[in-house]
Design a protein around this motif. Structure first.
Motif, PDB file in Angstrom:
ATOM      1  N   ALA A 161       0.784  -1.171  -0.162  1.00 39.20           N
ATOM      2  CA  ALA A 161      -0.404   0.182  -0.190  1.00 39.20           C
ATOM      3  C   ALA A 161       0.965   1.245  -0.045  1.00 39.20           C
ATOM      4  O   ALA A 161      -0.034   2.506  -0.226  1.00 39.20           O
ATOM      5  CB  ALA A 161      -1.532   0.074   1.050  1.00 39.20           C
ATOM      6  N   GLU A 162       2.254   1.121   0.753  1.00 43.08           N
ATOM      7  CA  GLU A 162       2.752   2.185   0.592  1.00 43.08           C
ATOM      8  C   GLU A 162       3.675   2.664  -0.681  1.00 43.08           C
ATOM      9  O   GLU A 162       4.680   3.929  -1.762  1.00 43.08           O
ATOM     10  CB  GLU A 162       3.772   2.354   1.595  1.00 43.08           C
ATOM     11  CG  GLU A 162       3.844   1.891   2.745  1.00 43.08           C
ATOM     12  CD  GLU A 162       4.377   1.727   3.399  1.00 43.08           C
ATOM     13  OE1 GLU A 162       5.369   1.644   3.346  1.00 43.08           O
ATOM     14  OE2 GLU A 162       4.192   1.839   5.014  1.00 43.08           O
ATOM     15  N   ASP A 163       3.015   1.892  -2.154  1.00 42.18           N
ATOM     16  CA  ASP A 163       3.497   2.147  -3.575  1.00 42.18           C
ATOM     17  C   ASP A 163       4.995   1.899  -3.520  1.00 42.18           C
ATOM     18  O   ASP A 163       5.827   3.193  -4.243  1.00 42.18           O
ATOM     19  CB  ASP A 163       3.072   3.619  -3.983  1.00 42.18           C
ATOM     20  CG  ASP A 163       3.444   3.902  -5.770  1.00 42.18           C
ATOM     21  OD1 ASP A 163       3.102   3.044  -5.867  1.00 42.18           O
ATOM     22  OD2 ASP A 163       3.593   4.928  -6.104  1.00 42.18           O
ATOM     23  N   LYS A 164       5.660   1.109  -2.954  1.00 36.29           N
ATOM     24  CA  LYS A 164       6.932   1.222  -2.874  1.00 36.29           C
ATOM     25  C   LYS A 164       7.868  -0.115  -3.416  1.00 36.29           C
ATOM     26  O   LYS A 164       8.817  -0.585  -3.810  1.00 36.29           O
ATOM     27  CB  LYS A 164       7.994   1.560  -1.754  1.00 36.29           C
ATOM     28  CG  LYS A 164       7.518   0.320  -0.553  1.00 36.29           C
ATOM     29  CD  LYS A 164       8.107   1.134   0.474  1.00 36.29           C
ATOM     30  CE  LYS A 164       8.215  -0.435   1.209  1.00 36.29           C
ATOM     31  NZ  LYS A 164       8.900  -0.665   2.736  1.00 36.29           N
ATOM     32  N   ASP A 165       7.019  -0.983  -3.782  1.00 36.05           N
ATOM     33  CA  ASP A 165       7.421  -1.938  -4.353  1.00 36.05           C
ATOM     34  C   ASP A 165       6.018  -3.316  -5.681  1.00 36.05           C
ATOM     35  O   ASP A 165       5.435  -3.206  -5.075  1.00 36.05           O
ATOM     36  CB  ASP A 165       7.058  -3.871  -3.120  1.00 36.05           C
ATOM     37  CG  ASP A 165       8.111  -3.623  -2.131  1.00 36.05           C
ATOM     38  OD1 ASP A 165       9.080  -2.868  -2.057  1.00 36.05           O
ATOM     39  OD2 ASP A 165       7.685  -3.486  -1.096  1.00 36.05           O
ATOM     40  N   TRP A 166       7.670  -2.754  -6.966  1.00 30.19           N
ATOM     41  CA  TRP A 166       6.490  -3.084  -8.174  1.00 30.19           C
ATOM     42  C   TRP A 166       7.276  -3.756  -8.574  1.00 30.19           C
ATOM     43  O   TRP A 166       8.706  -4.542  -8.687  1.00 30.19           O
ATOM     44  CB  TRP A 166       6.713  -2.223  -8.640  1.00 30.19           C
ATOM     45  CG  TRP A 166       6.004  -0.740  -8.402  1.00 30.19           C
ATOM     46  CD1 TRP A 166       6.019   0.082  -7.661  1.00 30.19           C
ATOM     47  CD2 TRP A 166       4.771  -1.061  -8.857  1.00 30.19           C
ATOM     48  NE1 TRP A 166       5.147   0.937  -7.309  1.00 30.19           N
ATOM     49  CE2 TRP A 166       3.656   0.360  -8.284  1.00 30.19           C
ATOM     50  CE3 TRP A 166       3.520  -1.047  -9.829  1.00 30.19           C
ATOM     51  CZ2 TRP A 166       2.991   0.901  -8.126  1.00 30.19           C
ATOM     52  CZ3 TRP A 166       2.668  -0.704 -10.006  1.00 30.19           C
ATOM     53  CH2 TRP A 166       2.334   0.369  -9.168  1.00 30.19           C
ATOM     54  N   VAL A 167       6.998  -5.355  -8.613  1.00 26.86           N
ATOM     55  CA  VAL A 167       7.068  -6.385  -9.724  1.00 26.86           C
ATOM     56  C   VAL A 167       6.086  -7.173 -10.702  1.00 26.86           C
ATOM     57  O   VAL A 167       5.203  -5.936 -11.148  1.00 26.86           O
ATOM     58  CB  VAL A 167       7.318  -8.032  -9.005  1.00 26.86           C
ATOM     59  CG1 VAL A 167       7.906  -7.512  -7.300  1.00 26.86           C
ATOM     60  CG2 VAL A 167       5.827  -8.259  -8.410  1.00 26.86           C
ATOM     61  N   GLU A 168       7.171  -7.522 -11.789  1.00 23.89           N
ATOM     62  CA  GLU A 168       6.568  -8.251 -13.109  1.00 23.89           C
ATOM     63  C   GLU A 168       6.476  -9.490 -12.608  1.00 23.89           C
ATOM     64  O   GLU A 168       7.079  -9.858 -13.270  1.00 23.89           O
ATOM     65  CB  GLU A 168       7.233  -7.160 -13.926  1.00 23.89           C
ATOM     66  CG  GLU A 168       6.273  -6.373 -15.180  1.00 23.89           C
ATOM     67  CD  GLU A 168       7.672  -6.480 -16.063  1.00 23.89           C
ATOM     68  OE1 GLU A 168       7.761  -6.959 -16.997  1.00 23.89           O
ATOM     69  OE2 GLU A 168       7.773  -5.236 -16.579  1.00 23.89           O
ATOM     70  N   PRO A 169       5.676 -10.162 -12.604  1.00 23.29           N
ATOM     71  CA  PRO A 169       5.284 -11.772 -12.209  1.00 23.29           C
ATOM     72  C   PRO A 169       4.873 -12.007 -14.129  1.00 23.29           C
ATOM     73  O   PRO A 169       4.584 -11.326 -14.260  1.00 23.29           O
ATOM     74  CB  PRO A 169       4.195 -12.262 -11.630  1.00 23.29           C
ATOM     75  CG  PRO A 169       3.198 -10.909 -11.171  1.00 23.29           C
ATOM     76  CD  PRO A 169       4.489  -9.644 -11.039  1.00 23.29           C
ATOM     77  N   ASP A 170       5.575 -13.361 -14.209  1.00 19.84           N
ATOM     78  CA  ASP A 170       5.447 -13.938 -15.217  1.00 19.84           C
ATOM     79  C   ASP A 170       3.747 -14.530 -15.649  1.00 19.84           C
ATOM     80  O   ASP A 170       3.397 -13.646 -17.170  1.00 19.84           O
ATOM     81  CB  ASP A 170       5.924 -15.733 -15.519  1.00 19.84           C
ATOM     82  CG  ASP A 170       7.153 -15.341 -15.431  1.00 19.84           C
ATOM     83  OD1 ASP A 170       8.092 -14.628 -16.128  1.00 19.84           O
ATOM     84  OD2 ASP A 170       7.906 -16.544 -15.041  1.00 19.84           O
ATOM     85  N   VAL A 171       3.109 -14.510 -15.024  1.00 24.40           N
ATOM     86  CA  VAL A 171       1.238 -14.618 -14.862  1.00 24.40           C
ATOM     87  C   VAL A 171       0.775 -14.323 -14.169  1.00 24.40           C
ATOM     88  O   VAL A 171       1.023 -14.360 -12.633  1.00 24.40           O
ATOM     89  CB  VAL A 171       0.879 -15.158 -15.204  1.00 24.40           C
ATOM     90  CG1 VAL A 171      -0.566 -15.642 -15.271  1.00 24.40           C
ATOM     91  CG2 VAL A 171       1.927 -16.522 -16.231  1.00 24.40           C
ATOM     92  N   SER A 172       0.147 -13.199 -13.697  1.00 22.61           N
ATOM     93  CA  SER A 172      -0.449 -12.285 -12.559  1.00 22.61           C
ATOM     94  C   SER A 172      -2.663 -12.845 -13.042  1.00 22.61           C
ATOM     95  O   SER A 172      -2.761 -13.165 -14.284  1.00 22.61           O
ATOM     96  CB  SER A 172      -0.442 -11.069 -13.014  1.00 22.61           C
ATOM     97  OG  SER A 172       0.046 -10.164 -12.554  1.00 22.61           O
TER      98      SER A 172
END
Length: 96
Positions: free
Chosen positions: A75-86
């Motif tokens: 919720a703090e908008d600090k961790d962004w990832v790109e999983p292979d599938v969502s």
């Protein structure tokens, strides 16, 4: 001699990466992502189709989204990832 100070990146830094530069932002650090191999992409395609077929066969409402698709982990908008599938089951948690 003092150690160099660690640089902390923000979500603004993440979103301002050059077009096509793939990275994940975790605990203030940017981690570059190598381009996936053909075999990796083929497996992800099969996996995405299998999950989508299962959801459809069971009248589910979730959607399967393959990468690239940025996912905010906090919720703090600090961790962004790109999983292979969502798998998106709660549309209210999506924004552009």
């Amino acid at each position: 001699m003092p150690l160099p100070r660690e640089h902390r990146y923000t979500s603004e830094d993440y979103w301002n990466l050059p077009e096509g530069h793939r990275a994940e932002l975790i605990d203030g650090q940017l981690y570059d992502m190598a381009p996936p191999s053909f075999t990796h992409q083929k497996l992800i395609s099969e996996f995405t189709q299998a999950i989508g077929s299962y959801i459809k066969a069971h009248s589910g409402t979730c959607e399967v989204i393959p990468a690239p698709f940025a996912v905010n982990l906090d919720a703090e908008d600090k961790d962004w990832v790109e999983p292979d599938v969502s798998v998106i089951c709660d549309q209210s948690k999506l924004d552009d």
